[in-house]
Structure formats: structure tokens, C-alpha cells
Design a protein around this motif. Structure first.
Motif, PDB file in Angstrom:
ATOM      1  N   ASP A   1       0.851  -1.191   0.000  1.00  0.00           N
ATOM      2  CA  ASP A   1       0.000   0.000   0.000  1.00  0.00           C
ATOM      3  C   ASP A   1       0.886   1.240   0.000  1.00  0.00           C
ATOM      4  OD1 ASP A   1       0.835  -0.620   2.675  1.00  0.00           O
ATOM      5  OD2 ASP A   1      -0.648   0.779   3.426  1.00  0.00           O
ATOM      6  N   GLY A   2       0.266   2.397   0.194  1.00  0.00           N
ATOM      7  CA  GLY A   2       1.019   3.645   0.246  1.00  0.00           C
ATOM      8  C   GLY A   2       1.276   4.072   1.682  1.00  0.00           C
ATOM      9  N   GLY A   3       1.176   5.358   1.925  1.00  0.00           N
ATOM     10  CA  GLY A   3       1.385   5.870   3.269  1.00  0.00           C
ATOM     11  C   GLY A   3       0.079   5.820   4.057  1.00  0.00           C
ATOM     12  N   LEU A   4      -0.125   4.751   4.785  1.00  0.00           N
ATOM     13  CA  LEU A   4      -1.388   4.543   5.495  1.00  0.00           C
ATOM     14  C   LEU A   4      -1.688   5.695   6.441  1.00  0.00           C
ATOM     15  CD1 LEU A   4      -3.818   2.884   6.504  1.00  0.00           C
ATOM     16  CD2 LEU A   4      -2.232   1.674   8.033  1.00  0.00           C
ATOM     17  N   GLU A   5      -0.725   6.033   7.269  1.00  0.00           N
ATOM     18  CA  GLU A   5      -0.976   7.049   8.292  1.00  0.00           C
ATOM     19  C   GLU A   5      -1.284   8.419   7.685  1.00  0.00           C
ATOM     20  OE1 GLU A   5       1.301   3.716  10.049  1.00  0.00           O
ATOM     21  OE2 GLU A   5       1.576   4.972   8.279  1.00  0.00           O
ATOM     22  N   THR A   6      -0.511   8.830   6.686  1.00  0.00           N
ATOM     23  CA  THR A   6      -0.775  10.138   6.081  1.00  0.00           C
ATOM     24  C   THR A   6      -2.099  10.141   5.325  1.00  0.00           C
ATOM     25  OG1 THR A   6       0.677   9.519   4.218  1.00  0.00           O
ATOM     26  CG2 THR A   6       1.628  10.896   5.963  1.00  0.00           C
TER      27      THR A   6
ATOM     28  N   LEU B   1      -8.875   1.638  14.556  1.00  0.00           N
ATOM     29  CA  LEU B   1      -9.737   0.463  14.645  1.00  0.00           C
ATOM     30  C   LEU B   1     -10.692   0.522  15.826  1.00  0.00           C
ATOM     31  CD1 LEU B   1      -7.070  -2.273  13.836  1.00  0.00           C
ATOM     32  CD2 LEU B   1      -8.647  -1.148  12.251  1.00  0.00           C
ATOM     33  N   ASP B   2     -10.600   1.582  16.637  1.00  0.00           N
ATOM     34  CA  ASP B   2     -11.491   1.729  17.790  1.00  0.00           C
ATOM     35  C   ASP B   2     -12.887   2.215  17.400  1.00  0.00           C
ATOM     36  OD1 ASP B   2      -9.573   0.891  19.576  1.00  0.00           O
ATOM     37  OD2 ASP B   2      -8.876   2.914  20.052  1.00  0.00           O
ATOM     38  N   THR B   3     -13.041   2.685  16.157  1.00  0.00           N
ATOM     39  CA  THR B   3     -14.344   3.202  15.725  1.00  0.00           C
ATOM     40  C   THR B   3     -14.813   2.473  14.476  1.00  0.00           C
ATOM     41  OG1 THR B   3     -13.461   4.917  14.253  1.00  0.00           O
ATOM     42  CG2 THR B   3     -13.685   5.475  16.600  1.00  0.00           C
ATOM     43  N   ASP B   4     -16.126   2.440  14.275  1.00  0.00           N
ATOM     44  CA  ASP B   4     -16.682   1.813  13.080  1.00  0.00           C
ATOM     45  C   ASP B   4     -16.188   2.527  11.824  1.00  0.00           C
ATOM     46  OD1 ASP B   4     -18.039   0.009  14.641  1.00  0.00           O
ATOM     47  OD2 ASP B   4     -19.952   1.085  14.568  1.00  0.00           O
ATOM     48  N   LYS B   5     -16.112   3.867  11.890  1.00  0.00           N
ATOM     49  CA  LYS B   5     -15.623   4.625  10.737  1.00  0.00           C
ATOM     50  C   LYS B   5     -14.195   4.235  10.415  1.00  0.00           C
ATOM     51  CE  LYS B   5     -14.355   9.238   9.133  1.00  0.00           C
ATOM     52  NZ  LYS B   5     -14.224  10.684   9.448  1.00  0.00           N
ATOM     53  N   GLY B   6     -13.374   4.105  11.439  1.00  0.00           N
ATOM     54  CA  GLY B   6     -11.984   3.749  11.219  1.00  0.00           C
ATOM     55  C   GLY B   6     -11.830   2.374  10.606  1.00  0.00           C
ATOM     56  N   VAL B   7     -12.592   1.411  11.099  1.00  0.00           N
ATOM     57  CA  VAL B   7     -12.535   0.057  10.552  1.00  0.00           C
ATOM     58  C   VAL B   7     -12.972   0.053   9.089  1.00  0.00           C
ATOM     59  CG1 VAL B   7     -13.546  -2.252  10.681  1.00  0.00           C
ATOM     60  CG2 VAL B   7     -12.844  -1.074  12.782  1.00  0.00           C
ATOM     61  N   ALA B   8     -14.082   0.730   8.791  1.00  0.00           N
ATOM     62  CA  ALA B   8     -14.584   0.771   7.420  1.00  0.00           C
ATOM     63  C   ALA B   8     -13.598   1.467   6.492  1.00  0.00           C
ATOM     64  CB  ALA B   8     -15.934   1.484   7.385  1.00  0.00           C
ATOM     65  N   THR B   9     -12.984   2.539   6.979  1.00  0.00           N
ATOM     66  CA  THR B   9     -12.005   3.275   6.173  1.00  0.00           C
ATOM     67  C   THR B   9     -10.785   2.423   5.896  1.00  0.00           C
ATOM     68  OG1 THR B   9     -12.757   5.383   7.090  1.00  0.00           O
ATOM     69  CG2 THR B   9     -10.576   5.344   6.069  1.00  0.00           C
ATOM     70  N   MET B  10     -10.315   1.715   6.916  1.00  0.00           N
ATOM     71  CA  MET B  10      -9.146   0.857   6.756  1.00  0.00           C
ATOM     72  C   MET B  10      -9.439  -0.272   5.783  1.00  0.00           C
ATOM     73  SD  MET B  10      -6.094   0.910   8.501  1.00  0.00           S
ATOM     74  CE  MET B  10      -6.409   1.200  10.244  1.00  0.00           C
ATOM     75  N   ASP B  11     -10.612  -0.878   5.891  1.00  0.00           N
ATOM     76  CA  ASP B  11     -10.975  -1.968   4.982  1.00  0.00           C
ATOM     77  C   ASP B  11     -11.040  -1.477   3.540  1.00  0.00           C
ATOM     78  OD1 ASP B  11     -11.134  -3.724   7.098  1.00  0.00           O
ATOM     79  OD2 ASP B  11     -13.329  -3.719   7.219  1.00  0.00           O
ATOM     80  N   ALA B  12     -11.636  -0.305   3.344  1.00  0.00           N
ATOM     81  CA  ALA B  12     -11.745   0.245   1.992  1.00  0.00           C
ATOM     82  C   ALA B  12     -10.376   0.593   1.428  1.00  0.00           C
ATOM     83  CB  ALA B  12     -12.643   1.481   2.010  1.00  0.00           C
ATOM     84  N   TYR B  13      -9.512   1.106   2.279  1.00  0.00           N
ATOM     85  CA  TYR B  13      -8.148   1.465   1.884  1.00  0.00           C
ATOM     86  C   TYR B  13      -7.395   0.227   1.385  1.00  0.00           C
ATOM     87  CZ  TYR B  13      -3.215   2.744   2.654  1.00  0.00           C
ATOM     88  OH  TYR B  13      -1.867   2.958   2.513  1.00  0.00           O
ATOM     89  N   MET B  14      -7.456  -0.870   2.144  1.00  0.00           N
ATOM     90  CA  MET B  14      -6.743  -2.077   1.757  1.00  0.00           C
ATOM     91  C   MET B  14      -7.340  -2.697   0.502  1.00  0.00           C
ATOM     92  SD  MET B  14      -4.204  -2.283   3.747  1.00  0.00           S
ATOM     93  CE  MET B  14      -3.612  -3.921   3.313  1.00  0.00           C
ATOM     94  N   GLU B  15      -8.666  -2.681   0.384  1.00  0.00           N
ATOM     95  CA  GLU B  15      -9.282  -3.248  -0.812  1.00  0.00           C
ATOM     96  C   GLU B  15      -8.922  -2.440  -2.055  1.00  0.00           C
ATOM     97  OE1 GLU B  15     -13.606  -4.542  -2.666  1.00  0.00           O
ATOM     98  OE2 GLU B  15     -13.227  -4.708  -0.508  1.00  0.00           O
TER      99      GLU B  15
END
Length: 329
Positions: free
Chosen positions: A18-23, A42-56
Motif C-alpha cells: 500500500d502507500g502511506g497509510l498514516e498520512t 480500529l477503535d471506531t466503526d468509521k476507522g474500521v470501514a475506512t481501513m478496509d476500503a483502503y486495503m481493498e
């Protein structure tokens, strides 16, 4: 598929990260990351959904370009020192690692095409101190003890390999290599360099790699360079030692680490230009099989890098280099 005993990037398969995840999370998604710790999202639903979309999103680039995907866990700052500062317990930290690996396994089961796009689960560990200018330097023994916890979790939960990202001095890298070797866990060591091409410790990249290999009987599967712009290190990439480098995860920005630390806005550079620079690195590094991004990069940069490198396999590109050298002589 599981790849721990046969990493495809060691056999010539071209992989992306992937790219720069944190930035990306901070500047593009508006997610606050205390201490730059991506796992806190990952502590929030938004964060989990965003992370999943980012990786996909990155997974689908790999599929489209018929490259493998080295899937990173968001655990660069998920070690004891940083967890203590964040108020995260040991048990919760362990659970973070379990869930991170499980999430990537689910993505692999859903999208992987093993013949053309193998998906490798990569457990990410970061430095015990700052990734640019550490205030405390660990001994080799201290580093082995400190990092063995995360490596043990990745072993337990089924990661295919681990990568130590933004290493700034050889002693910490040696300790990590010994801890990974004790678990028979394939390891990539990624050193970061300053604008002069040397590590923040002042060591040359060549010397740092040589020291780790000498101290660990060449335990790391390979080395990478990350968190620096190609202009900062291209001039040092000459000599037989560069065959140990299989991965590049460069910054989009030409800013120094000090300037990046002080920046309040994101410098995401030029994705097309970065791709061209990677094509130049591909010519210099005969074993380059892993390409991705670091600070300031996102899916646009990864796609541009793939476009610049093309979809031909590495063996064909290597043959082209040989033929080009013959022609030049």
C-alpha cells in the motif's frame, strides 16, 4: 494460500504494497491518529470501514496489474512503548494483532488470485523510538527482547512474514532479525535514510546491511528502503551489495525528515513523476520485486508506479538490462 515457507517475492513475483497509510488516514480521511498510531483507528466503526476500503483499493490495483499484494497490518506503532503512552493494555494490544491478521486473511480469501496475484500477510513492526531521530538507542539484546513480543504474536496468529519499517540504526535491526530468526519468521528490514543517503545514525546503507547480515548470518530474507524520496538515495545504489535490496517504499515528497515532521499540510508530490523514478530504480536494483509507498503516497502513486514499471515479469526486465548493457558496450 499461506506463503510463510515460500514468499513469492523471493521467486521473482512482482508485488505491490500500500502507500502511506498514516498520512492517508490523517490528511485524506480526516481520522485523528494519536502518536501516528494507525491501529487506534480500529477503535471506531468509521476507522474500521475506512481501513478496509483502503486495503481493498490497493488489492484491486494488484489484481488489475497482475501483481502480488504485500498486505501490511496497521501495527507500526503497536508495540509496548507506544501502547503505554496511548494507555493501551497488553491484552488489548495482543487483540489488535489478532484482528489485524484476521482482517487481512479475510481479504485474501475473498479476492486473491494465487496464480497472478498472490496476497501475502505482512506483520509490520516499527522502531521502539522515533522513526526519524531516536532519542534512545537500544542494544542488540534490548531490541531482540523488545520486538520479540510482536513477532511472537504474528507467528501465533498466522502472518506469512514480518517487516521492520523505518529502521534508523543497525543494532535495533540486528535485534529484530535475531527475534524473527528464533521464530523462523521470514523478515524484511526496511532502513530509512536522510537526504544524503545515509541512515539517521550516520551509517551508510551498505554498511548497515553488511552489519546486520554479519551479526545474524544473513537472517533477513531481504532489505528495503523506505520513508525517503528516491532522489535522497539513488546515488548510493551501486555495487554487489544492492542485490540484498528487494523493496522500495519511497516518500512522494522531497522534504527532509525534519521538514516533514514540521509540516502542517501534506506534500503528496507528483504520482507520475514518482513512477518514472521507480522505473529508474528498477534498472539499478536487479532483485527489486516489492514496490510501494510511504509518507504522502496513496493509491494514485501505487497505480502510477505499476504503470511506469509495466506488467512484464521481472525476468524479462532483467534480460532487457543485460541486452542493454551488451549494446552499450
Amino acid at each position: 494460500m499461506k506463503y510463510r515457507n515460500a514468499l513469492p517475492q523471493l521467486n521473482g513475483t512482482q508485488m505491490i504494497t500500500d502507500g502511506g497509510l498514516e498520512t492517508t488516514l490523517i490528511f485524506h480521511e480526516g481520522i485523528d491518529l494519536p502518536l501516528f498510531a494507525a491501529f487506534t483507528a480500529l477503535d471506531t466503526d468509521k476507522g474500521v470501514a475506512t481501513m478496509d476500503a483502503y486495503m481493498e483499493r490497493h488489492a484491486r490495483i494488484a489484481l488489475a496489474k497482475q501483481r502480488g499484494f504485500l498486505m501490511d497490518t496497521p501495527t507500526w506503532r503497536a508495540s509496548a512503548r507506544w501502547a503505554a503512552e496511548l494507555g493501551v493494555s497488553h491484552d488489548k494490544l495482543r487483540a489488535v494483532h489478532r484482528e489485524a491478521v484476521c482482517s487481512l486473511r479475510a481479504l485474501r480469501e475473498r479476492l486473491e488470485q494465487p496464480e497472478t496475484s498472490p496476497f501475502v500477510i505482512n506483520g509490520v513492526i516499527g522502531p521502539q523510538d522515533d522513526g526519524y531521530a531516536p532519542a534512545r538507542l537500544l542494544t542488540e539484546e534490548q531490541a531482540e527482547a523488545y520486538h520479540s513480543v510482536q513477532i511472537g504474536w504474528f507467528d501465533e496468529f498466522g502472518a506469512d512474514m514480518v517487516s521492520a519499517i523505518t529502521m534508523t540504526y543497525s543494532e535495533e535491526a540486528i535485534g529484530i532479525a535475531r527475534a524473527a530468526k528464533a521464530k523462523a519468521m521470514p523478515l524484511a528490514i526496511a532502513f530509512t535514510v536522510e537526504t544524503d543517503g545515509n541512515l539517521p545514525s550516520g551509517e551508510t546503507l551498505k554498511d548497515a546491511i553488511a552489519r546486520v547480515d554479519a551479526a545474524t548470518d544473513a537472517a533477513p530474507a531481504y532489505y528495503m528502503i523506505n520513508c525517503a524520496h528516491p532522489d535522497h538515495f539513488v546515488h548510493v545504489l551501486h555495487g554487489a551489495w544492492t542485490t540484498r535490496i528487494r523493496g522500495i517504499r519511497a516518500n512522494a515528497s522531497r522534504l527532509s525528515h525534519e521538514e516533514l515532521d514540521a509540516a502542517e499540510t501534506l506534500d503528496d508530490g507528483d504520482p507520475v513523476e514518482l513512477g518514472v523514478l521507480y522505473a529508474g530504480l528498477d534498472v539499478l536494483l536487479p532483485n527489486l520485486t516489492v514496490v510501494g509507498g510511504c509518507c504522502g503516497t496513496d493509491h494514485r502513486h501505487i497505480a502510477a508506479i505499476c504503470e511506469a514499471l509495466g506488467t512484464s515479469d521481472h525476468a524479462n526486465r532483467s534480460q532487457n538490462r543485460i541486452e542493454g548493457k551488451k549494446h552499450a558496450s
